[in-house]
Design an enzyme around this catalytic site. Structure first.
Site, PDB file in Angstrom:
ATOM      1  N   LYS A 127       0.859  -7.914  -4.902  1.00 39.30           N
ATOM      2  CA  LYS A 127      -0.381  -8.259  -4.205  1.00 39.30           C
ATOM      3  C   LYS A 127      -1.438  -7.241  -4.615  1.00 39.30           C
ATOM      4  O   LYS A 127      -1.113  -6.107  -4.961  1.00 39.30           O
ATOM      5  CB  LYS A 127      -0.181  -8.237  -2.688  1.00 39.30           C
ATOM      6  CG  LYS A 127       0.645  -9.416  -2.176  1.00 39.30           C
ATOM      7  CD  LYS A 127       0.646  -9.451  -0.666  1.00 39.30           C
ATOM      8  CE  LYS A 127       1.465 -10.633  -0.159  1.00 39.30           C
ATOM      9  NZ  LYS A 127       1.520 -10.660   1.322  1.00 39.30           N
ATOM     10  N   HIS A 130      -5.417  -3.672  -1.958  1.00 40.93           N
ATOM     11  CA  HIS A 130      -6.636  -4.030  -1.234  1.00 40.93           C
ATOM     12  C   HIS A 130      -7.195  -2.851  -0.442  1.00 40.93           C
ATOM     13  O   HIS A 130      -6.652  -1.748  -0.441  1.00 40.93           O
ATOM     14  CB  HIS A 130      -6.405  -5.262  -0.359  1.00 40.93           C
ATOM     15  CG  HIS A 130      -5.502  -5.031   0.818  1.00 40.93           C
ATOM     16  ND1 HIS A 130      -5.887  -4.320   1.918  1.00 40.93           N
ATOM     17  CD2 HIS A 130      -4.228  -5.444   1.052  1.00 40.93           C
ATOM     18  CE1 HIS A 130      -4.904  -4.301   2.805  1.00 40.93           C
ATOM     19  NE2 HIS A 130      -3.886  -4.959   2.296  1.00 40.93           N
ATOM     20  N   HIS A 133      -5.052  -0.604   1.826  1.00 47.26           N
ATOM     21  CA  HIS A 133      -4.237   0.375   1.105  1.00 47.26           C
ATOM     22  C   HIS A 133      -5.116   1.497   0.535  1.00 47.26           C
ATOM     23  O   HIS A 133      -4.678   2.645   0.443  1.00 47.26           O
ATOM     24  CB  HIS A 133      -3.452  -0.314  -0.009  1.00 47.26           C
ATOM     25  CG  HIS A 133      -2.503  -1.359   0.504  1.00 47.26           C
ATOM     26  ND1 HIS A 133      -1.481  -1.054   1.368  1.00 47.26           N
ATOM     27  CD2 HIS A 133      -2.438  -2.694   0.292  1.00 47.26           C
ATOM     28  CE1 HIS A 133      -0.820  -2.165   1.661  1.00 47.26           C
ATOM     29  NE2 HIS A 133      -1.386  -3.167   1.022  1.00 47.26           N
TER      30      HIS A 133
END
Length: 565
Positions: A127, A130, A133
């Site tokens: 993933k 983003h 994070h």
């Protein structure tokens, strides 16, 4: 400054009291702060009356006010202002100056070093890295740097999300797109994300895809050697790719852990302990849940015998305590996970683990609208690349630019400094809007301001034509601007203590902006180049010490201080 002056004042206070106190000078020293007297040339250490009353139970301060002046304490007064009442200890300027010059940039704050584990960043495999994070990474790195600076033993831990049904979907996507191992190795994060998105689209039109994904994950959970080998190879590629991004940010980790380390097979003893202690209750549908408080239950095991994120976090916490024997463990994770960490702490406590109260959730708010200016991509490297390009563009457009930035590394460090400071100057738990114009301002309170001031002080030493003094001479450094700057430098110790107590980087960021303002004012008034050699060397000592305070503060925040820009 060092703790010596504060300890001296603390000892004087305790000796003056006519009854025993539970506080020692060591404990009292963090409650004593550098003051801001009306007469700016004076130096004060203050102890607020409310602290005396609440911490020491002292309401009558007559004995403290009778402390006799000496070579260090010039006078003791009770000061009443709009903010509060405080006892003010005027400190001899010469002694204060010497102490600050020698100790301000490396203050001794910690008499009992602790063993810290800090879990931060923790992106999910396949993933995008983003905004959540990114904030976790920046805040966690700050907390790790701060604890290292104050001489705690710190383990920086990155816990990668690599488990759950979604990873069955990834396997389906990889197979369907015919990505072989070599292809994945070249760009693992983006290709795995594409595989995940592709499999989800397939699942929209074919219900069997979701069932296949569950079956694939169940095989992983039960330890299928072939599936595990293929998955571990993908994890290694991902870890290597992430390490490049972390290196660009100047961040390293001591440990990389994975959710897959705590599969049902690996943590069977933990699951059995939960059942033995009757913490788990089986539901009609086969799920096993735990009660949290009186009003809610949380799922711990699925009906098919596979684990959940909470299950794996319980096992991970137990494993980490056995391995690190931590005094504190921080989970740097966004506000929305509060219920999860309350459940974790509650269950670990029910398991009779005496260290359950050493677990802390360090919450933070969300970034709204984080994307590149060209689109909505949220891969961190894309954001950092654009930041680097825009820093150069802004600097070229600035009327004060003398030499455009042509060095790639310098522009990258400047761009990253802007992103980090823009984040850390916000209060940790507040949401904020990601705005390119604000982040990259050449003027104002940004990462560029901190870097510019550090470069200016480095250039001063290189071009001053003077050698910095090794010993402070207060008779030469008589100007009011010297005292004002020294008092600001002395507050570094207070600020680090508050930042550590509140787990709040914005306290340090605000302090460094103020320090830069004081440095700028002092540079205008206290010329170095062309001055009498003795005056020049003393002033250079002052500015070099200020530079070290600034550098250490920047480094704690996660910046790489530049020498030229």
């Amino acid at each position: 400054m060092s703790t010596k002056l504060k300890l001296y004042v603390g000892r004087k206070i305790i000796d003056a009291l006519d009854k025993a106190t539970k506080f020692s000078p060591t404990q009292l020293q963090n409650l004593i702060h550098v003051g801001n007297p009306v007469e700016k040339s004076k130096v004060e250490l203050n102890l607020p009356m409310n602290i005396l009353e609440t911490h020491l139970g002292i309401t009558n301060v007559n004995h403290i006010l009778k402390i006799q002046p000496d070579d260090i304490i010039r006078s003791v007064n009770l000061v009443r202002d709009r903010a509060n009442r405080k006892i003010s200890f005027e400190i001899d300027r010469t002694i204060f100056m010497k102490d600050v010059m020698e100790n301000s940039f490396l203050p001794d704050l910690n008499f009992k070093p602790r063993n810290m584990v800090i879990e931060f960043s923790s992106p999910n495999v396949a993933k995008p890295f983003h905004y959540g994070h990114l904030r976790s990474t920046i805040i966690g790195n700050f907390l790790s740097n701060l604890n290292t600076f104050i001489k705690n033993k710190v383990t920086r831990l990155n816990y990668l999300g690599d488990w759950g049904t979604q990873f069955g979907l990834i396997k389906i996507g990889v197979d369907h797109l015919n990505y072989d191992t070599e292809t994945l190795k070249n760009d693992p994060i983006k290709l795995l994300y594409q595989s995940y998105v592709h499999a989800n689209k397939l699942a929209e039109s074919d219900p069997n895809i979701a069932e296949q994904a569950k079956a694939l994950f169940a095989r992983l959970e039960q330890g299928s050697p072939e599936d595990l080998e293929a998955w571990r190879q993908i994890l290694d590629f991902t870890k290597d790719e992430l390490a490049k991004t972390y290196s660009r940010l100047g961040i390293t980790f001591d440990e990389y852990n994975y959710e897959s380390m705590y599969s049902a097979k690996e943590i069977s003893s933990v699951i059995e302990a939960l059942r033995t202690k009757n913490i788990l209750k089986k539901q009609k549908d086969g799920k096993e849940v735990a009660e949290i408080g009186n009003d809610r239950t949380v799922s711990v095991m699925k009906s098919d015998g596979t684990t959940l994120y909470l299950t794996r976090d319980i096992a991970a916490a137990i494993d980490r305590f056995e391995k690190f024997k931590f005094d504190k463990m921080y989970y740097v994770v966004e506000n929305g996970q509060s219920d999860h960490f309350n459940a974790l702490k509650s269950i670990v406590s029910k398991m009779d683990k005496p260290w359950a109260d050493r677990i802390f959730h360090v919450k933070f708010g969300r970034i709204r609208g984080m994307s590149t200016r060209k689109g909505t991509a949220v891969f961190l490297n894309d954001i950092l690349d654009e930041c680097k390009e825009l820093v150069v563009k802004k600097q070229i457009e600035s009327p004060t630019t003398k030499v455009p930035i042509t060095d790639e590394k310098t522009s990258d460090i400047l761009g990253i400094s802007c992103v980090i400071i823009n984040d850390l100057k916000q209060r940790r738990q507040k949401d904020y809007d990601f705005d390119w114009e604000t982040i990259l301002q050449v003027k104002g309170d940004t990462g560029i301001k901190l870097q510019y001031t550090h470069c200016r002080l480095t250039s001063l030493e290189e071009n001053a034509g003077a050698i910095p003094a090794t010993v402070c001479n207060s008779e030469i450094l008589k100007e009011e601007e010297v005292t004002i700057l020294l008092k600001q430098m002395a507050k570094f110790q207070d600020v680090l203590h508050i930042a550590n107590e509140q787990l709040e980087a914005s306290v340090l960021v605000t302090y460094l902006f103020h320090l830069c303002n004081h440095i700028s004012k002092a540079l205008k008034r206290l010329q170095v180049k062309g001055m009498d050699p003795e005056v020049a060397s003393q002033r250079l000592l002052l500015f070099n010490t200020a530079r070290e305070v600034l550098k250490n503060g920047m480094t704690i925040l996660g910046l790489t201080p530049l020498k030229k820009m």
